[in-house]
Enzyme design. Structure first.
Site, mmCIF file in Angstrom:
data_model
loop_
_atom_site.group_PDB
_atom_site.id
_atom_site.type_symbol
_atom_site.label_atom_id
_atom_site.label_comp_id
_atom_site.label_asym_id
_atom_site.label_seq_id
_atom_site.Cartn_x
_atom_site.Cartn_y
_atom_site.Cartn_z
ATOM 1 N N LYS A 89 0.832 -1.205 0.000
ATOM 2 C CA LYS A 89 0.000 0.000 0.000
ATOM 3 C C LYS A 89 0.870 1.260 0.000
ATOM 4 C CE LYS A 89 -4.233 -1.720 2.209
ATOM 5 N NZ LYS A 89 -5.127 -1.602 3.380
ATOM 6 N N ALA B 262 -1.122 2.178 6.809
ATOM 7 C CA ALA B 262 -1.331 1.187 7.864
ATOM 8 C C ALA B 262 -2.325 0.138 7.382
ATOM 9 C CB ALA B 262 -1.850 1.848 9.143
ATOM 10 N N ASP B 263 -2.241 -1.035 7.974
ATOM 11 C CA ASP B 263 -3.205 -2.086 7.670
ATOM 12 C C ASP B 263 -3.451 -2.884 8.946
ATOM 13 O OD1 ASP B 263 -4.735 -3.432 5.413
ATOM 14 O OD2 ASP B 263 -3.736 -5.149 6.330
ATOM 15 N N THR B 264 -4.695 -3.270 9.150
ATOM 16 C CA THR B 264 -5.087 -4.016 10.348
ATOM 17 C C THR B 264 -5.707 -5.339 9.946
ATOM 18 O OG1 THR B 264 -5.516 -1.956 11.550
ATOM 19 C CG2 THR B 264 -6.529 -3.958 12.431
ATOM 20 N N ALA C 258 0.000 -3.064 11.214
ATOM 21 C CA ALA C 258 1.318 -2.660 10.731
ATOM 22 C C ALA C 258 1.231 -1.213 10.267
ATOM 23 C CB ALA C 258 1.761 -3.561 9.585
#
EC number: 3.6.1.9
Length: 199
Positions: free
Chosen positions: A58, A79-81, A116
């Site tokens: 991303k 960010a990624d969850t 992250a």
């Protein structure tokens, strides 16, 4: 540093950056970009490897977007969850039935939430990972059905938003509440300081 680009549509992430006092501008994907394709899980991929890989992809896409649009240079944050339980990655539910199944799986059990975060500042990249444990109370079928009917689970990893109605389901957390929301403020602050921001 005066501001950064936030490559995320999440209003929660924007609010958490506001909380840190960081000026930010959205850097959202074009219609031609297939953001969902970046979130495909690879065979036998762990949740940790998955969330870090997706965040990096991303961020790569956002940096290219910034160059393509000829916008003023500034750091970019992504960010990624993801939610994981029993070795399975629970992404965004495909439909209401999928959301109900996910919530039934989480009912009365403890699961992990991984977020992250990565920041690109010029040629330098800084990354961090937040891992939290969340225990849900035992949910009735009616509770699950009513929550899914509210529409809140759609578009959310693990089919819930801790900052919304699902907060009532959470019996215990160990880790970062803001990380579970989608942007861990402690880790993010550390990355931004490394990138040259004063907090």
């Amino acid at each position: 540093m005066s501001f950064l680009y936030l490559a995320s549509q999440s209003p929660r992430r924007a609010q958490l950056l506001d909380q840190l006092g960081i000026a930010h501008q959205p850097l959202l994907a074009d219609d031609s970009e297939d953001a969902e394709a970046l979130e495909a899980v690879l065979p036998r991929e762990s949740a940790t490897a998955y969330v870090q890989r997706v965040t990096a992809l991303k961020l790569d896409a956002a940096v290219q977007r910034l160059k393509r649009r000829g916008l003023p240079a500034a750091p970019v944050l992504c960010a990624d969850t993801t939610v994981t339980h029993g070795g399975r990655i629970l992404g965004k539910p495909a439909d209401a039935a999928d959301a109900r199944a996910m919530l039934a799986q989480l009912s009365g059990r403890t699961h992990r939430v991984l977020t992250a975060v990565a920041v690109q500042a010029g040629r330098r990249r800084f990354a961090a990972l937040s891992v939290s444990q969340v225990r849900f109370a035992t949910l009735t079928r009616t509770q699950i059905a009513d929550y899914v009917a509210s529409g809140e689970p759609m578009g959310k990893a693990g089919a819930y938003a801790i900052q919304g109605r699902a907060g009532a389901f959470v019996a215990h957390i160990a880790g970062s509440h803001s990380g579970i929301m989608g942007l861990p403020t402690f880790e993010t602050a550390q990355l931004l300081q490394q990138a040259g921001f004063r907090l």
